[in-house]
Design a protein around this motif. Structure first.
Motif, PDB file in Angstrom:
ATOM      1  N   LEU A 333       0.827  -1.225  -0.005  1.00 27.60           N
ATOM      2  CA  LEU A 333      -0.012  -0.074   0.116  1.00 27.60           C
ATOM      3  C   LEU A 333       0.811   1.320   0.029  1.00 27.60           C
ATOM      4  N   ALA A 334       1.923   1.284   0.818  1.00 23.92           N
ATOM      5  CA  ALA A 334       2.813   2.264   0.540  1.00 23.92           C
ATOM      6  C   ALA A 334       3.483   2.592  -0.665  1.00 23.92           C
ATOM      7  N   LEU A 357      -9.830   2.846  -5.244  1.00 22.51           N
ATOM      8  CA  LEU A 357     -10.097   1.756  -4.299  1.00 22.51           C
ATOM      9  C   LEU A 357      -9.533   0.487  -5.069  1.00 22.51           C
ATOM     10  N   PRO A 358      -8.562  -0.224  -4.211  1.00 18.32           N
ATOM     11  CA  PRO A 358      -7.829  -1.455  -4.559  1.00 18.32           C
ATOM     12  C   PRO A 358      -9.028  -2.606  -4.701  1.00 18.32           C
ATOM     13  N   ASN A 359      -8.762  -3.420  -5.268  1.00 19.38           N
ATOM     14  CA  ASN A 359      -9.401  -4.835  -5.352  1.00 19.38           C
ATOM     15  C   ASN A 359      -9.259  -5.562  -4.142  1.00 19.38           C
ATOM     16  N   THR A 360     -10.275  -6.528  -3.938  1.00 27.88           N
ATOM     17  CA  THR A 360     -10.323  -7.127  -2.437  1.00 27.88           C
ATOM     18  C   THR A 360      -9.964  -8.631  -2.563  1.00 27.88           C
ATOM     19  N   THR A 361      -9.507  -8.978  -3.788  1.00 28.12           N
ATOM     20  CA  THR A 361      -9.114 -10.480  -4.005  1.00 28.12           C
ATOM     21  C   THR A 361      -7.683 -10.645  -3.850  1.00 28.12           C
ATOM     22  N   GLY A 362      -6.632  -9.817  -3.854  1.00 29.17           N
ATOM     23  CA  GLY A 362      -5.321  -9.922  -3.725  1.00 29.17           C
ATOM     24  C   GLY A 362      -4.857  -9.227  -2.693  1.00 29.17           C
ATOM     25  N   ILE A 365      -3.660  -4.190  -4.009  1.00 26.43           N
ATOM     26  CA  ILE A 365      -3.067  -2.933  -4.783  1.00 26.43           C
ATOM     27  C   ILE A 365      -3.119  -3.452  -6.193  1.00 26.43           C
ATOM     28  N   GLY A 366      -3.125  -2.594  -7.168  1.00 21.91           N
ATOM     29  CA  GLY A 366      -3.311  -2.782  -8.732  1.00 21.91           C
ATOM     30  C   GLY A 366      -2.603  -1.754  -9.542  1.00 21.91           C
ATOM     31  N   GLY A 367      -3.107  -1.858 -10.913  1.00 24.21           N
ATOM     32  CA  GLY A 367      -2.442  -1.044 -11.697  1.00 24.21           C
ATOM     33  C   GLY A 367      -3.299   0.208 -12.523  1.00 24.21           C
ATOM     34  N   ASP A 368      -4.358   0.407 -11.529  1.00 25.59           N
ATOM     35  CA  ASP A 368      -5.065   1.706 -12.109  1.00 25.59           C
ATOM     36  C   ASP A 368      -4.498   3.100 -11.335  1.00 25.59           C
ATOM     37  N   TRP A 369      -4.445   4.190 -12.268  1.00 26.44           N
ATOM     38  CA  TRP A 369      -3.909   5.312 -11.633  1.00 26.44           C
ATOM     39  C   TRP A 369      -4.591   6.541 -12.232  1.00 26.44           C
ATOM     40  N   GLU A 556     -19.881  -4.777  -3.474  1.00 29.70           N
ATOM     41  CA  GLU A 556     -19.799  -5.351  -2.288  1.00 29.70           C
ATOM     42  C   GLU A 556     -18.247  -5.655  -1.974  1.00 29.70           C
ATOM     43  N   ARG A 557     -17.752  -6.473  -2.887  1.00 27.87           N
ATOM     44  CA  ARG A 557     -16.334  -6.851  -2.786  1.00 27.87           C
ATOM     45  C   ARG A 557     -15.633  -6.992  -4.327  1.00 27.87           C
ATOM     46  N   PRO A 558     -14.987  -5.411  -4.692  1.00 25.00           N
ATOM     47  CA  PRO A 558     -14.641  -5.258  -5.866  1.00 25.00           C
ATOM     48  C   PRO A 558     -13.612  -6.326  -6.291  1.00 25.00           C
ATOM     49  N   ASP A 559     -13.692  -6.648  -7.456  1.00 21.62           N
ATOM     50  CA  ASP A 559     -12.653  -8.011  -7.786  1.00 21.62           C
ATOM     51  C   ASP A 559     -11.571  -7.052  -8.964  1.00 21.62           C
ATOM     52  N   ASP A 560     -11.855  -5.884  -8.990  1.00 20.72           N
ATOM     53  CA  ASP A 560     -11.114  -4.950 -10.025  1.00 20.72           C
ATOM     54  C   ASP A 560     -10.410  -3.753  -9.141  1.00 20.72           C
ATOM     55  N   ASP A 561      -9.542  -3.011  -9.503  1.00 17.67           N
ATOM     56  CA  ASP A 561      -9.406  -1.861  -9.037  1.00 17.67           C
ATOM     57  C   ASP A 561     -10.297  -0.635  -9.846  1.00 17.67           C
TER      58      ASP A 561
END
Length: 698
Positions: A333-334, A357-362, A365-369, A556-561
């Motif tokens: 996250l940092a 908002l990051p995904n909740t499956t991993g 963190i992810g690649g959205d910006w 409720e539980r995003p699987d993508d960023d």
């Protein structure tokens, strides 16, 4: 010699030996015989010793009775079991728990065998009772350990794991359990061994009791408390061994001195036996579990200590896994936060609000910006991008692309040209990653790049496979901006096209990634409709609008960023900029200086006149000498004072240090020394050289 005196078995009146009676009397297993009416007829010495009675006191009693009408607790179903065995004529077993006198509760297994006569008739039932307490407790311990492997550590969360240990241990082992963790563990750090003579700081992570609310605890959950390194808890922690202790008057007097509150609680709830077991895994001691008994009459024994150590060890592995995950998640996250803008660029072109908002499956963190980049001429660039995949690799790739976009934006490339350069970069990165077996593909990333000019109110925009933005006009109408789709980054060989349109003042541009609208089971067109409706709904601020959009579309539980960027367009009024068309004549330089001086005095920026005149002289002279018509001079008063000179040539100026006898080469060097920054941007019909200086008094 008499047979009894000789030691040989005697014979009864039928001439048969009474060897069977001698074996029964000397058998260490309790055996009793009940007649057809389920009344005791005979019991061997082992059975009589078990209840502390004589045979004549028990004859005629019902199964389980030790006196007329006095039934042993736990033996209530024995009579029915005997009667059923006699009815069926088959041997069966009956297991019960008995507490005889003040002894510890025992688990007994009775083997019920019907006794038949010569003609097969049932005469009664023999009951052989075996003490299976140890076997039963061994099975219980194995069951507890089996359940522990499933119940403890169900989530990668330190506190949850501590709660699971406390709750499970009070079901099968103790009346009260407290789980204390060393303070660094909660932050994901590795705790150090306490130094000699030091105090150990614990954090009460969880506690559970057979009593509602755990009233015997003197340390609330979530608070810190200490133990001396030389205390029983401290020694167990340092040695890494579970220990058990009996609570007696001597230990209570010691508690009175060390911790009066604990001493009071021990006396009030009659705690009589304790155990402490360190939570140690992979060579690291993470905390301590404390077990108390006050309602269970039996003290802890060695088997209980072994079980407590096993439970603590299994919980410690789960706690350490959660600790490591906490540390890695915080690191990730940092990294993610460092790659996203912490604050918007200093500019007045747009008011912005954003959400990520990051995904909740991993790893979360992810690649959205997204990004907001201040450009020359008071313009601003709005960027939203999406790298395929999740995790640290996607986040690191996102950081490289974001840095590349900022670098290309600093060159003042048009949106379509910037995406072309970015596409080439992604292709190169993908080739590099293909060489590394551990790398991941970058191809498939998407991006939308927009440049807004608050002076003209125009916006130029291009996209690379990214969802179209939404434009909300001041009258409340919302619609998607129609843009050529463009291929995703990394495809190569296909052009990108830019679209330019006017953005009315106070309009809102909404840029987002596909995670906001693409959710399994959701119709995309319907989601886009909800997005437009939510954006068009009046709200107090952009922050409120962001919250409303996330509430309306967030699964409720995003699987993508998910990345969302809202920008409310502002305008620089006529009082903030002025421009003049100039002929390509050297004599016009003096006129340009007069125009600038008059405008700055009108704006109340008299202190900037001298410096700005020098800058304008150099830039206009360069445009006349090396550029060509049309020449245009523009001043902009924004967060800084900006001077721009445009000409019809695409020849790039170069900053160089002039030699002693050179007649030229000092103009741009002078401009660079007098201003905070300067640069060049290119347009369809020429170039613009700009220079920016701080406003007086800022």
């Amino acid at each position: 010699m008499d047979e009894e005196m000789s030691g040989r078995p005697g014979r009864d009146e039928d001439g048969r030996t009474d060897l069977a009676r001698l074996i029964l009397d000397q058998l260490p297993v309790a055996v009793a015989y009940f007649d057809r009416s389920a009344r005791l007829v005979r019991a061997n010495p082992a059975a009589l010793d078990a209840v502390g009675k004589r045979l004549d006191e028990l004859v005629g009693l019902r199964p389980g009775e030790v006196a007329p009408g006095v039934m042993l607790s736990g033996a209530e179903g024995l009579e029915a079991a005997i009667e059923q065995a006699m009815r069926s004529g088959e041997t069966r077993t009956y297991e019960t728990r008995l507490r005889i006198g003040g002894a510890r509760e025992r688990v007994l297994t009775a083997v019920l065998s019907p006794v038949t006569g010569p003609r097969g008739e049932v005469l009664g039932c023999s009951v052989a009772t075996l003490d299976t307490t140890e076997q039963h407790r061994a099975r219980e311990r194995l069951t507890v350990l089996d359940q522990a492997s499933m119940r403890i550590g169900s989530r990668l969360d330190v506190i949850t794991t501590a709660v699971e240990l406390a709750e499970m241990a009070t079901e099968s082992l103790a009346d009260f359990v407290a789980v204390d963790l060393l303070a660094p563990v909660l932050a994901g750090d590795e705790p150090r061994a306490p130094a000699p003579g030091s105090t150990i700081v614990f954090h009460r992570a969880a506690q559970h009791s057979v009593l509602d609310g755990a009233p015997e605890s003197v340390v609330p959950v979530g608070t810190s408390h200490t133990f001396d390194r030389e205390s029983a808890v401290g020694r167990a922690l340092v040695r890494g061994e579970a220990t058990r202790h009996a609570v007696d008057e001597e230990s209570l007097r010691l508690w009175d001195v060390i911790d009066p509150d604990r001493a009071r609680s021990i006396r009030e709830y009659r705690v009589h036996s304790t155990m402490v077991a360190p939570l140690a895994a992979r060579g690291i001691t993470l905390g301590m579990a404390t077990f108390l008994r006050h309602r269970t009459p039996e003290p802890f024994d060695d088997d209980d200590l072994l079980l407590a150590g096993e439970l603590a060890a299994r919980a410690a592995v789960a706690v350490d896994n959660a600790r490591r995950y906490t540390r890695e998640h915080a690191t990730a996250l940092a990294l993610q936060r460092s790659l996203l803008p912490r604050r918007t660029a200093r500019q007045q072109a747009v008011e912005v609000a954003s959400r990520y908002l990051p995904n909740t499956t991993g790893a979360g963190i992810g690649g959205d910006w997204f990004d907001v980049i201040a450009l020359s001429g008071a313009r601003v660039a709005l960027v939203v991008g999406d790298v395929v995949g999740h995790g640290v690799q996607a986040s690191a790739t996102m950081g490289r692309l974001r840095t590349a976009v900022r670098t290309l934006a600093d060159v003042d490339l048009a949106p379509d040209e910037l995406l072309t350069q970015l596409d080439d970069l992604v292709i190169k990165l993908d080739r590099e990653e293909a060489v590394d077996p551990g790398g991941s593909s970058v191809a498939g990333a998407t991006c939308l790049y927009a440049v807004y000019d608050p002076v003209s109110g125009s916006c130029s925009m291009a996209r690379a496979g990214h969802p179209e933005p939404v434009l909300v006009r001041p009258d409340g109408t919302a619609s998607h901006v129609t843009l050529p789709a463009g291929p995703p980054l990394g495809v190569g060989g296909l052009p990108f096209e830019a679209t330019e349109f006017e953005v009315p003042e106070r309009s809102i541009l909404a840029l987002y990634t596909d995670g906001l609208i693409e959710t399994p089971g959701r119709d995309i067109d319907a989601a886009l409709g909800v997005l437009r409706e939510t954006l068009a709904r009046p709200s107090g601020s952009l922050e409120d609008t962001c919250d409303a959009v996330m509430a309306a579309l967030l699964p409720e539980r995003p699987d993508d960023d998910i990345a969302l960027l809202l920008a409310r367009a502002g305008r620089l009024g006529a009082g903030h900029h002025a421009s003049w068309e100039l002929p390509a004549d050297p004599s016009v330089v003096a006129t340009a200086r007069r125009h600038v001086a008059a405008q700055l005095e009108e704006w109340g920026l008299d202190d900037a006149v001298f410096t700005t005149e020098l800058v304008v002289s150099e830039l206009v002279t360069n445009a006349i000498r090396y550029g060509g018509a049309p020449i245009r001079l523009r001043l902009i008063r924004d967060t800084a004072l900006i001077c721009e000179v445009s000409d019809g040539s695409s020849t790039a100026p170069h900053l160089r240090r002039a030699r002693i006898f050179d007649e030229g080469g000092r103009g741009l060097l002078l401009v660079a020394s007098l201003t905070e920054c300067w640069g060049t941007r290119y347009g369809p019909t020429g170039k613009t050289i700009w220079a920016e200086q701080a406003l007086p008094g800022t």
